[in-house]
Design a protein around this motif. Structure first.
Motif, PDB file in Angstrom:
ATOM      1  N   GLY A  39      52.744  39.013  37.267  1.00 47.26           N
ATOM      2  CA  GLY A  39      51.428  38.559  36.883  1.00 47.26           C
ATOM      3  C   GLY A  39      50.392  39.524  37.433  1.00 47.26           C
ATOM      4  O   GLY A  39      49.340  39.910  36.658  1.00 47.26           O
ATOM      5  N   PRO A  40      50.464  39.987  38.660  1.00 44.10           N
ATOM      6  CA  PRO A  40      49.291  40.843  39.176  1.00 44.10           C
ATOM      7  C   PRO A  40      49.150  42.310  38.565  1.00 44.10           C
ATOM      8  O   PRO A  40      48.282  42.808  38.186  1.00 44.10           O
ATOM      9  N   LEU A  41      50.672  42.617  37.927  1.00 37.79           N
ATOM     10  CA  LEU A  41      50.420  43.805  37.314  1.00 37.79           C
ATOM     11  C   LEU A  41      49.813  43.767  35.999  1.00 37.79           C
ATOM     12  O   LEU A  41      49.012  44.761  35.530  1.00 37.79           O
ATOM     13  N   LEU A  42      50.034  42.663  35.308  1.00 38.21           N
ATOM     14  CA  LEU A  42      49.434  42.446  33.818  1.00 38.21           C
ATOM     15  C   LEU A  42      47.884  42.361  34.282  1.00 38.21           C
ATOM     16  O   LEU A  42      47.021  42.927  33.434  1.00 38.21           O
ATOM     17  N   ALA A  43      47.262  41.543  35.164  1.00 42.47           N
ATOM     18  CA  ALA A  43      45.992  41.665  35.425  1.00 42.47           C
ATOM     19  C   ALA A  43      45.327  42.816  35.702  1.00 42.47           C
ATOM     20  O   ALA A  43      44.357  43.261  35.168  1.00 42.47           O
ATOM     21  N   GLU A  44      45.918  43.631  36.399  1.00 42.11           N
ATOM     22  CA  GLU A  44      45.350  44.894  36.877  1.00 42.11           C
ATOM     23  C   GLU A  44      45.181  45.795  35.630  1.00 42.11           C
ATOM     24  O   GLU A  44      44.490  46.563  35.466  1.00 42.11           O
ATOM     25  N   ALA A  45      46.356  45.970  34.881  1.00 48.65           N
ATOM     26  CA  ALA A  45      46.413  46.495  33.535  1.00 48.65           C
ATOM     27  C   ALA A  45      45.375  45.857  32.456  1.00 48.65           C
ATOM     28  O   ALA A  45      44.981  46.562  31.385  1.00 48.65           O
ATOM     29  N   LEU A  48      51.415  42.667  23.425  1.00 45.14           N
ATOM     30  CA  LEU A  48      50.440  42.514  24.279  1.00 45.14           C
ATOM     31  C   LEU A  48      49.090  42.270  23.480  1.00 45.14           C
ATOM     32  O   LEU A  48      48.817  42.636  22.303  1.00 45.14           O
ATOM     33  N   ARG A  49      48.315  41.829  24.427  1.00 44.99           N
ATOM     34  CA  ARG A  49      46.871  41.599  23.937  1.00 44.99           C
ATOM     35  C   ARG A  49      45.718  41.377  25.126  1.00 44.99           C
ATOM     36  O   ARG A  49      46.357  41.849  26.302  1.00 44.99           O
ATOM     37  N   PRO A  50      44.570  41.701  25.049  1.00 47.41           N
ATOM     38  CA  PRO A  50      43.718  41.677  26.305  1.00 47.41           C
ATOM     39  C   PRO A  50      43.869  40.572  27.090  1.00 47.41           C
ATOM     40  O   PRO A  50      44.232  39.451  26.763  1.00 47.41           O
ATOM     41  N   TYR A  51      43.913  40.824  28.366  1.00 48.23           N
ATOM     42  CA  TYR A  51      43.903  40.031  29.452  1.00 48.23           C
ATOM     43  C   TYR A  51      43.008  38.794  29.208  1.00 48.23           C
ATOM     44  O   TYR A  51      41.872  39.144  29.184  1.00 48.23           O
ATOM     45  N   ASP A  52      43.648  37.423  29.323  1.00 47.87           N
ATOM     46  CA  ASP A  52      42.724  36.426  29.558  1.00 47.87           C
ATOM     47  C   ASP A  52      43.056  35.559  30.821  1.00 47.87           C
ATOM     48  O   ASP A  52      44.076  34.981  30.774  1.00 47.87           O
ATOM     49  N   ALA A  53      42.370  35.631  31.688  1.00 51.68           N
ATOM     50  CA  ALA A  53      42.644  34.954  32.912  1.00 51.68           C
ATOM     51  C   ALA A  53      42.867  33.314  32.822  1.00 51.68           C
ATOM     52  O   ALA A  53      43.686  32.800  33.391  1.00 51.68           O
ATOM     53  N   GLU A  54      41.974  32.575  32.100  1.00 52.10           N
ATOM     54  CA  GLU A  54      42.278  31.336  31.742  1.00 52.10           C
ATOM     55  C   GLU A  54      43.477  30.792  30.939  1.00 52.10           C
ATOM     56  O   GLU A  54      44.320  30.120  31.452  1.00 52.10           O
ATOM     57  N   ALA A  55      43.883  31.623  29.877  1.00 50.43           N
ATOM     58  CA  ALA A  55      45.289  31.594  29.407  1.00 50.43           C
ATOM     59  C   ALA A  55      46.194  31.873  30.354  1.00 50.43           C
ATOM     60  O   ALA A  55      47.250  31.128  30.206  1.00 50.43           O
ATOM     61  N   MET A  56      46.381  33.020  30.932  1.00 49.33           N
ATOM     62  CA  MET A  56      47.503  33.139  31.998  1.00 49.33           C
ATOM     63  C   MET A  56      47.530  32.292  32.983  1.00 49.33           C
ATOM     64  O   MET A  56      48.773  31.833  33.173  1.00 49.33           O
ATOM     65  N   THR A  57      46.472  31.512  33.595  1.00 47.98           N
ATOM     66  CA  THR A  57      46.404  30.540  34.614  1.00 47.98           C
ATOM     67  C   THR A  57      47.429  29.296  33.783  1.00 47.98           C
ATOM     68  O   THR A  57      48.190  29.093  34.485  1.00 47.98           O
ATOM     69  N   ALA A  58      47.039  29.238  32.513  1.00 41.69           N
ATOM     70  CA  ALA A  58      47.759  27.984  31.934  1.00 41.69           C
ATOM     71  C   ALA A  58      49.285  28.430  31.802  1.00 41.69           C
ATOM     72  O   ALA A  58      50.060  27.472  31.938  1.00 41.69           O
ATOM     73  N   VAL A  59      49.605  29.742  31.384  1.00 39.61           N
ATOM     74  CA  VAL A  59      50.828  30.078  31.176  1.00 39.61           C
ATOM     75  C   VAL A  59      51.652  29.940  32.469  1.00 39.61           C
ATOM     76  O   VAL A  59      52.720  29.245  32.599  1.00 39.61           O
ATOM     77  N   ILE A  60      50.910  30.333  33.461  1.00 33.42           N
ATOM     78  CA  ILE A  60      51.702  30.208  34.941  1.00 33.42           C
ATOM     79  C   ILE A  60      52.011  28.839  35.299  1.00 33.42           C
ATOM     80  O   ILE A  60      53.027  28.325  35.870  1.00 33.42           O
ATOM     81  N   ALA A  61      50.997  27.845  35.002  1.00 32.44           N
ATOM     82  CA  ALA A  61      51.285  26.600  35.423  1.00 32.44           C
ATOM     83  C   ALA A  61      52.196  25.965  34.699  1.00 32.44           C
ATOM     84  O   ALA A  61      53.054  25.089  35.134  1.00 32.44           O
ATOM     85  N   ALA A  62      52.377  26.148  33.386  1.00 32.03           N
ATOM     86  CA  ALA A  62      53.478  25.712  32.611  1.00 32.03           C
ATOM     87  C   ALA A  62      54.675  26.183  33.033  1.00 32.03           C
ATOM     88  O   ALA A  62      55.622  25.550  32.947  1.00 32.03           O
ATOM     89  N   TYR A  63      54.864  27.336  33.495  1.00 32.90           N
ATOM     90  CA  TYR A  63      56.179  27.986  34.042  1.00 32.90           C
ATOM     91  C   TYR A  63      56.525  27.318  35.489  1.00 32.90           C
ATOM     92  O   TYR A  63      57.760  27.025  35.630  1.00 32.90           O
TER      93      TYR A  63
END
Length: 241
Positions: free
Chosen positions: A143-149, A220-235
């Motif tokens: 997760g942090p690697l994707l956010a940084e990139a 890959l697509r541009p990072y979307d913090a809200e979408a990633m937060t939802a993905v992590i919550a689902a995981y």
């Protein structure tokens, strides 16, 4: 000759089927291994998924169990392995060899340099310790690697696959092996990213060696913090089931 002989029965026996030098994994076996042993809840390892593939960590475990450890041991996966595919394991491993499927297509390339005679119990401890660390790549490390990139995968169709691994050890392990995360890196190449996670290996006698795991993240697509937060919550919700 293999560097060690696995015990007649151990916990890995529940996660594969064998007939002579052929071996295969069902979708249920692969899925249970991913979730129960590796703590890996990648949707590609759901038994009912149309895209199901056998976990790379399970292939690693079965190959090491079959042949034992070596000072340098590495796997490169040649595509995704489907459930029920029969694999042929060479009876006498060379320094470099391949594991092919029932249609003679190479599925795993193996480097096996300088075998290390290992106690079977210690072998299983190392396998389990490595697999448990390897399975924790998402979301904590990736997760942090994707956010940084500034990139992320498609949240509706995530595609994260195991590309290969390497293990370098200095000596035979004891039965108190520990595998801990070290460095991690991500390199973006168009619509995909190549990721490497590094690990340190030690036992009661001190440093034992190191390992690395390579993954590919596609779509890959541009990072979307809200979408990633939802993905992590689902995981996390999948983990809690």
């Amino acid at each position: 000759m293999p560097a060690s002989t696995a015990p007649a029965t151990d916990w890995l026996d529940d996660f594969y089927n064998a007939d002579s030098d052929q071996l295969w994994v069902t979708a249920d076996q692969g899925s249970r291994f991913a979730k129960e042993i590796a703590g890996d809840h990648n949707p590609l390892h759901d038994a009912e998924s149309s895209r199901f593939c056998v976990p790379g960590d399970l292939l690693f475990a079965l190959i090491v169990r079959r042949y034992g450890l070596a000072r340098h041991f590495a796997l490169s996966f040649r595509g995704m392995l489907r459930a029920g595919t029969r694999l042929s394991f060479p009876s006498q491993p060379a320094q470099a060899f391949t594991i092919a499927d029932e249609n003679d297509r190479d599925t795993v390339e193996v480097q096996y340099d300088r075998p290390v005679t290992t106690d079977p119990a210690a072998l299983l401890v190392l396998i389990e310790a490595y697999v448990a660390s390897s399975g924790e790549t998402f979301p904590d490390r990736l997760g942090p690697l994707l956010a940084e990139a500034g990139v992320m995968f498609n949240p509706q169709r995530p595609f994260l696959v195991y590309d290969g691994m390497a293990l370098d050890i200095q000596r035979a392990p004891g039965t108190d092996v520990r595998v801990t995360p070290a460095d991690a890196s991500l390199a973006v190449n168009g619509k995909r990213a190549d990721v490497q996670f590094d690990y340190r290996i030690a036992d009661g006698d001190g440093a034992l060696g190191e390992a690395s795991k390579r993954m590919v993240v596609s779509g890959l697509r541009p990072y979307d913090a809200e979408a990633m937060t939802a993905v992590i919550a689902a995981y996390h919700a999948r983990r809690a089931r």
